[in-house]
Design a protein around this motif. Structure first.
Motif, PDB file in Angstrom:
ATOM      1  N   PRO A  24       0.804  -1.228   0.000  1.00 10.74           N
ATOM      2  CA  PRO A  24       0.000   0.000   0.000  1.00 10.74           C
ATOM      3  C   PRO A  24       0.838   1.280   0.000  1.00 10.74           C
ATOM      4  N   SER A  25       2.089   1.183   0.450  1.00 11.58           N
ATOM      5  CA  SER A  25       2.932   2.375   0.490  1.00 11.58           C
ATOM      6  C   SER A  25       3.291   2.872  -0.903  1.00 11.58           C
ATOM      7  N   MET A  26       3.048   2.069  -1.929  1.00  8.95           N
ATOM      8  CA  MET A  26       3.325   2.490  -3.298  1.00  8.95           C
ATOM      9  C   MET A  26       2.338   3.552  -3.772  1.00  8.95           C
ATOM     10  N   ALA A  27       1.157   3.602  -3.174  1.00  8.67           N
ATOM     11  CA  ALA A  27       0.154   4.587  -3.573  1.00  8.67           C
ATOM     12  C   ALA A  27       0.633   5.994  -3.216  1.00  8.67           C
ATOM     13  N   LEU A  28       0.155   6.980  -3.979  1.00  6.85           N
ATOM     14  CA  LEU A  28       0.523   8.370  -3.738  1.00  6.85           C
ATOM     15  C   LEU A  28      -0.556   9.053  -2.910  1.00  6.85           C
ATOM     16  N   LYS A  29      -0.132   9.763  -1.874  1.00 11.71           N
ATOM     17  CA  LYS A  29      -1.073  10.367  -0.929  1.00 11.71           C
ATOM     18  C   LYS A  29      -1.132  11.881  -1.082  1.00 11.71           C
ATOM     19  N   GLY A  54      -1.428  13.385   3.958  1.00 15.83           N
ATOM     20  CA  GLY A  54      -1.468  11.944   4.159  1.00 15.83           C
ATOM     21  C   GLY A  54      -2.833  11.358   4.415  1.00 15.83           C
ATOM     22  N   SER A  55      -3.878  12.179   4.348  1.00 12.82           N
ATOM     23  CA  SER A  55      -5.215  11.710   4.715  1.00 12.82           C
ATOM     24  C   SER A  55      -5.958  11.017   3.577  1.00 12.82           C
ATOM     25  N   GLN A  56      -5.507  11.218   2.334  1.00 12.46           N
ATOM     26  CA  GLN A  56      -6.205  10.657   1.179  1.00 12.46           C
ATOM     27  C   GLN A  56      -5.235   9.920   0.257  1.00 12.46           C
ATOM     28  N   ILE A  57      -5.769   8.898  -0.405  1.00 17.57           N
ATOM     29  CA  ILE A  57      -5.028   8.172  -1.433  1.00 17.57           C
ATOM     30  C   ILE A  57      -5.443   8.760  -2.775  1.00 17.57           C
ATOM     31  N   LEU A  58      -4.531   9.440  -3.444  1.00 23.11           N
ATOM     32  CA  LEU A  58      -4.878  10.163  -4.665  1.00 23.11           C
ATOM     33  C   LEU A  58      -4.504   9.433  -5.950  1.00 23.11           C
ATOM     34  N   ALA A  59      -3.600   8.459  -5.877  1.00 23.96           N
ATOM     35  CA  ALA A  59      -3.180   7.755  -7.090  1.00 23.96           C
ATOM     36  C   ALA A  59      -2.673   6.370  -6.728  1.00 23.96           C
TER      37      ALA A  59
END
Length: 445
Positions: free
Chosen positions: A121-126, A130-135
């Protein structure tokens, strides 16, 4: 620079452009409210995505439009399309630098299946807080120097060959020895050159202004502990960058006078017809190599050696460049339909088959197991280097400041290759151009 299609909820249809003119605009006539509109940045999967969208639409009744931007025009296409009344519901950004340009359009993807199914999950861009997963990353990919095993073996078997097997190619010195000897004996081996053409048409120049340029950057960033886009770079390993470019130019199928117009199709033809032994490219090129008649047992891959000290400790360069974003300015119905499609893509048999086999992607998702593990030999080669204890060379190009920086770098390399410019011009485009483009991007936003 693969494949996709299907979902579970609202609406879809199809229309796709595989190669629109570089300065042309995309038509949005087929995009429908409540449906899915995907602006794809991978021309090599244009037809596969079109087929997948048609299949998904037929199954679900959801209108699905796919448009594919021509090579190196994605940013300008995305800017144009997002301004329309019916903008893309699904688009792509190139790493954290790319997200900065479009985060105002990026919806929170925390509740999507593609985020929940990430192996890491750390691969996702926030978002910045840091509150939202944007990509969410689309695929794992790798690049290096692809080679024809059958042709390289002809060299190994040649009387007087300095290197006798592929294990002997372990650094730039040995790569250069092999390439020089192939070039010297090209008629005996039956090739036109050691390397495919180093073309500077936009369809292929990204192999050098993005991927090859990433090699010296990655080593510099590792040495300087760079973990975010730097305002300036040193060009520490530009001498090694020059050495590998000189090798590509000298031991080529093509004279430097013809490079400006050489395309990706030309390079692919060189490797698939057997005119060249080596072809710098990545895992995404596997479908094109198959279309050209090659089989997995004919293909091997080497890391890109350039002479950097310690390069023998590294394998290929593997990472995730492309990230999906859902357009938060699209209608709620279209956002819901887009999320449903992405879930279908990574969980259904048809979606996983298309993505992993038809398009040849290695994915970052837990759902791709068993028969959906990629059969792409280029990705398998990267895994073999990793299993042998070789370190991955990170994708430094994710921090590239702009397309303009890349274009200027390409132009300077072409001028150097053709003798109308000196290497100092390449160094200036690389180092000074970086600082200029980073400063410009910050002043504009």
């Amino acid at each position: 620079m693969k494949r996709m299609i299907k979902a579970l909820a609202a609406s879809l249809s199809v229309a796709m452009l595989a190669g629109m003119a570089a300065c042309g605009s995309l038509s949005n006539d087929t995009a429908q409210e409540g449906g899915i509109y995907y602006l794809n940045n991978k021309p090599e999967i244009a037809q596969s995505m079109k087929d997948l969208a048609q299949s998904y639409s037929k199954e679900t009744g959801v209108p699905f439009t796919v448009q594919t931007a021509a090579s190196q025009t994605y940013q300008q296409s995305l800017k144009s399309e997002l301004a329309k009344n019916q903008p893309p519901t699904l688009f792509q950004v190139l790493g954290p630098v790319g997200l900065k340009d479009w985060n105002a359009y990026a919806a929170d993807m925390s509740d999507t299946e593609v985020y929940k199914q990430l192996k890491d999950p750390s691969m996702a861009l926030k978002s910045d807080d840091g509150s939202q997963i944007l990509a969410v990353p689309v695929v794992n990919e790798t690049f290096g120097i692809i080679y024809r095993k059958d042709l390289l073996n002809k060299y190994f078997e040649m009387p007087g060959a300095s290197i006798k097997n592929v294990k002997g190619i372990k650094n730039f010195e040995t790569l250069k020895t092999v390439a020089d000897e192939i070039q010297k004996n090209k008629d005996k081996i039956g090739v036109k050159g050691a390397f495919t053409s180093m073309g500077f048409d936009p369809s292929t120049s990204w192999r050098y202004n993005t991927h090859l340029a990433s090699v010296p950057l990655a080593y510099e960033f590792a040495q300087d502990n760079v973990t975010q886009q730097p305002a300036t770079i040193k060009g520490t390993y530009l001498p090694e960058f020059k050495d590998i470019i000189d090798l590509y130019l000298k031991d080529s199928t093509t004279p430097t006078s013809a490079l400006s117009s050489k395309t990706m199709d030309d390079a692919l033809a060189d490797i698939t017809t057997g005119d060249a032994v080596f072809f710098q490219n990545g895992s995404w090129s596997w479908p094109d190599l198959v279309d050209g008649g090659l089989s997995a047992d004919q293909i091997g891959v080497l890391p890109i050696y350039s002479g950097v000290p310690g390069e023998g400790d590294y394998g290929m360069s593997t990472g995730s460049e492309t990230f999906w974003c859902i357009n938060k300015k699209a209608s709620p119905e279209s956002q819901k339909a887009t999320k449903a499609f992405l879930k279908w893509l990574i969980t259904s048999d048809e979606g996983r088959e298309a993505w992993s086999h038809t398009m040849g992607f290695t994915t970052p998702f837990k759902t791709f197991t068993g028969k959906y593990v990629t059969d792409n030999p280029i990705m398998k080669a990267a895994d073999q280097y990793a299993a042998a204890g070789k370190k991955n060379l990170p994708w430094a190009f994710l921090y590239d400041p702009s397309q303009q920086w890349k274009d200027n770098l390409s132009n300077s390399i072409l001028e150097y290759a053709q003798g109308t410019g000196k290497w100092d011009g390449v160094q200036s485009a690389f180092v000074d151009g970086w600082a200029k483009e980073v400063a410009s991007s910050k002043s504009n936003g």
